[in-house]
Design a protein around this motif. Structure first.
Motif, PDB file in Angstrom:
ATOM      1  N   GLY A 118       0.812  -1.212   0.000  1.00  0.00           N
ATOM      2  CA  GLY A 118       0.000   0.000   0.000  1.00  0.00           C
ATOM      3  C   GLY A 118       0.843   1.258   0.000  1.00  0.00           C
ATOM      4  O   GLY A 118       0.522   2.243  -0.684  1.00  0.00           O
ATOM      5  N   LEU A 157     -13.219  -5.303  -7.527  1.00  0.00           N
ATOM      6  CA  LEU A 157     -12.500  -4.658  -6.429  1.00  0.00           C
ATOM      7  C   LEU A 157     -11.493  -3.615  -6.913  1.00  0.00           C
ATOM      8  O   LEU A 157     -11.093  -2.738  -6.137  1.00  0.00           O
ATOM      9  N   ALA A 158     -11.078  -3.698  -8.174  1.00  0.00           N
ATOM     10  CA  ALA A 158      -9.998  -2.840  -8.669  1.00  0.00           C
ATOM     11  C   ALA A 158     -10.296  -1.343  -8.565  1.00  0.00           C
ATOM     12  O   ALA A 158      -9.407  -0.569  -8.174  1.00  0.00           O
ATOM     13  N   ALA A 176      -9.658  -0.258  -5.099  1.00  0.00           N
ATOM     14  CA  ALA A 176      -8.224  -0.315  -4.807  1.00  0.00           C
ATOM     15  C   ALA A 176      -7.493   0.877  -5.403  1.00  0.00           C
ATOM     16  O   ALA A 176      -6.511   1.362  -4.830  1.00  0.00           O
ATOM     17  N   GLN A 177      -7.965   1.374  -6.523  1.00  0.00           N
ATOM     18  CA  GLN A 177      -7.336   2.542  -7.135  1.00  0.00           C
ATOM     19  C   GLN A 177      -7.627   3.804  -6.326  1.00  0.00           C
ATOM     20  O   GLN A 177      -6.760   4.671  -6.188  1.00  0.00           O
ATOM     21  N   PRO A 234      -5.754   2.870  -2.076  1.00  0.00           N
ATOM     22  CA  PRO A 234      -4.777   1.775  -2.208  1.00  0.00           C
ATOM     23  C   PRO A 234      -4.337   1.179  -0.881  1.00  0.00           C
ATOM     24  O   PRO A 234      -4.196  -0.039  -0.767  1.00  0.00           O
ATOM     25  N   LEU A 255      -7.333  -0.936   0.750  1.00  0.00           N
ATOM     26  CA  LEU A 255      -7.614  -2.184   0.043  1.00  0.00           C
ATOM     27  C   LEU A 255      -6.439  -3.150   0.095  1.00  0.00           C
ATOM     28  O   LEU A 255      -6.632  -4.365   0.122  1.00  0.00           O
ATOM     29  N   ALA A 256      -5.201  -2.627   0.128  1.00  0.00           N
ATOM     30  CA  ALA A 256      -4.045  -3.516   0.249  1.00  0.00           C
ATOM     31  C   ALA A 256      -4.065  -4.237   1.589  1.00  0.00           C
ATOM     32  O   ALA A 256      -3.827  -5.454   1.665  1.00  0.00           O
ATOM     33  N   ALA A 276      -6.938  -6.767   1.488  1.00  0.00           N
ATOM     34  CA  ALA A 276      -6.568  -7.953   0.703  1.00  0.00           C
ATOM     35  C   ALA A 276      -5.619  -8.845   1.482  1.00  0.00           C
ATOM     36  O   ALA A 276      -5.738 -10.083   1.446  1.00  0.00           O
ATOM     37  N   VAL A 296      -8.338 -11.222  -4.649  1.00  0.00           N
ATOM     38  CA  VAL A 296      -8.119  -9.944  -3.960  1.00  0.00           C
ATOM     39  C   VAL A 296      -6.694  -9.442  -4.180  1.00  0.00           C
ATOM     40  O   VAL A 296      -6.457  -8.226  -4.235  1.00  0.00           O
ATOM     41  N   SER A 299      -5.628  -5.630  -5.620  1.00  0.00           N
ATOM     42  CA  SER A 299      -5.153  -4.655  -4.643  1.00  0.00           C
ATOM     43  C   SER A 299      -3.658  -4.702  -4.365  1.00  0.00           C
ATOM     44  O   SER A 299      -3.131  -3.762  -3.765  1.00  0.00           O
TER      45      SER A 299
END
Length: 438
Positions: free
Chosen positions: A83, A266-267, A270-271, A274, A277-278, A281, A339, A343
């Motif tokens: 992340g 999920l992308a 995550a964008q 970050p 979501l990291a 995941a 995931v 992420s």
């Protein structure tokens, strides 16, 4: 001239046959040396870190196998490292794995983020492979090396040298310059003479890189190896193997598509976030690994990491896993893989290859379906669905099969075609939506 700007392909075509193109070939060959050294150092460090976390440290603490809770702290640290690389360093930690595998050169300024995301995540349990960061390292090192003596940055020649560095890295991780050549051929999208101008430097760099990498391994004695399948016994092919391969490959392609669909959903989040979501995941991956260990009594490591080492163990003794353990492994690793694709950072091929092999071993319980043909079909179908570059998938799996390659070639080709067509069919709605987008 017709007044339009000259394309990169046309500039390379014009360059062919001149002294500048010969100099480009020489530089490409020289690039393979530092790229292979950098790749060797990267893989050696990755191997040492992985062994320390999942083998040496648990053994020092008196555990025969890592306990079910062991992945939790390591993966949270890995999620934070990834992340941080994505959020704060140039280049976002490298290529997003849900988008596939790219042969485009990576700027040297992006290299710190790529290394932090890779070395901070992959050895700590992230369910992705080293191929994407290794290609990024290869391309960036190539551009750094030729910055002083090579062509001007931003030119087609510079781009070719960067791609040559990526090709050398592919040859290292997949154990063959041939795989690198085929992958670049499919990835660059040129044909005829234009392809030849690009592929020749890549071939030379990949060949030199593979040679130097092998020599470094012999000289240092460090346990750094390319992807390989030890332990496959001699196998024969029967009509039942070919018949079962069609539905098995289609089912595996559907499974890979489901994994990718979850990752694509999920992308976007995550964008936008970050770090959050990291870490999420990483937590989901740790839960999946712990659940697998509690359900089966086996090591949580079988759900974690790229699956490269586990693939060798699976091919050596497919009967070591019960049907229940295989189902639990495929389900848990599949969720963790989804995931991670969205992420985290790493390569998409190795975990997909392992999941395909595990599914193939599971399908080998069908009447008349041999273990080796099922394993080959599973790997081929999953790889074709993950990339999706069908020729590269077929060549990679065929080379992995070693002495069984010629006998298993029909199964591999059928599985690749069925999986590729199935994946394309299932992907039609997304492709239409992408085409209709402004």
């Amino acid at each position: 001239m017709d007044g339009r700007p000259e394309s990169e392909a046309e500039r390379l075509e014009r360059l062919a046959g001149t002294g500048r193109y010969l100099r480009l070939l020489l530089l490409a060959g020289l690039v393979g040396i530092p790229v292979s050294v950098a790749a060797f150092a990267f893989l050696a460090l990755l191997h040492w870190m992985t062994a320390f976390v999942w083998e040496d440290l648990p053994a020092d603490l008196g555990h025969d196998l890592p306990p079910w809770w062991w992945p939790v702290p390591w993966l949270l640290v890995g999620g934070f490292a990834v992340g941080a690389a994505v959020k704060w360093l140039p280049g976002g930690g490298g290529h997003v794995p849900i988008e596939g595998l790219s042969a485009a050169p990576v700027r040297p300024s992006h290299l710190p983020g790529v290394l932090l995301a890779a070395l901070g995540g992959l050895p700590l349990g992230v369910v992705l492979g080293p191929e994407a960061p290794l290609m990024a390292v290869g391309g960036a090192v190539a551009l750094l090396v030729v910055r002083r003596w090579g062509p001007e940055a931003g030119t087609p020649e510079s781009a070719v040298l960067g791609t040559s560095g990526a090709a050398a890295a592919v040859a290292v991780i997949f154990g063959s310059p041939l795989v690198a050549a085929v992958f670049i051929m499919e990835a660059v999208g040129f044909a005829g003479p234009k392809l030849t101008r690009v592929i020749l430097p890549c071939l030379l760099s990949a060949g030199v890189g593979a040679l130097v990498f092998t020599g470094l391994g012999d000289w240092t004695g460090l346990p750094v190896s390319s992807l390989a399948l030890p332990g496959l016994g001699a196998a024969s092919l029967h009509a039942a193997d070919l018949l079962w391969t069609v539905p098995a490959a289609a089912a595996i392609a559907v499974g890979v598509k489901w994994i990718h669909s979850l990752g694509r959903r999920l992308a976007p989040a995550a964008q936008r976030r970050p770090m959050t979501l990291a870490l999420a995941a990483a937590a989901v991956t740790a839960v999946c690994a712990g659940a697998y260990a509690l359900l089966t009594g086996r090591s949580p490591v079988e759900v974690l990491l790229s699956g490269q080492d586990s693939l060798g163990e699976l091919s050596r003794d497919p009967a070591s896993l019960t049907a229940w353990a295989l189902i639990a492994m495929i389900a848990c690793k599949g969720i963790a893989y989804a995931v991670s694709l969205a992420s985290l950072r790493g390569g998409p091929i190795f975990p997909g290859l392992f999941l395909g092999a595990a599914a193939g071993v599971l399908f080998s319980a069908l009447p008349g379906y041999g273990a080796v043909p099922a394993l080959a079909a599973g790997m081929a179908a999953a790889t074709a669905a993950v990339l999706p570059l069908p020729v590269s998938a077929a060549v990679l799996v065929t080379l992995l099969l070693g002495a069984d390659a010629a006998e298993m070639a029909p199964v591999v080709l059928i599985a690749v075609v069925v999986a590729f067509v199935t994946e394309r069919f299932l992907d039609r709605p997304r492709a239409r939506a992408a085409a209709a987008a402004p």
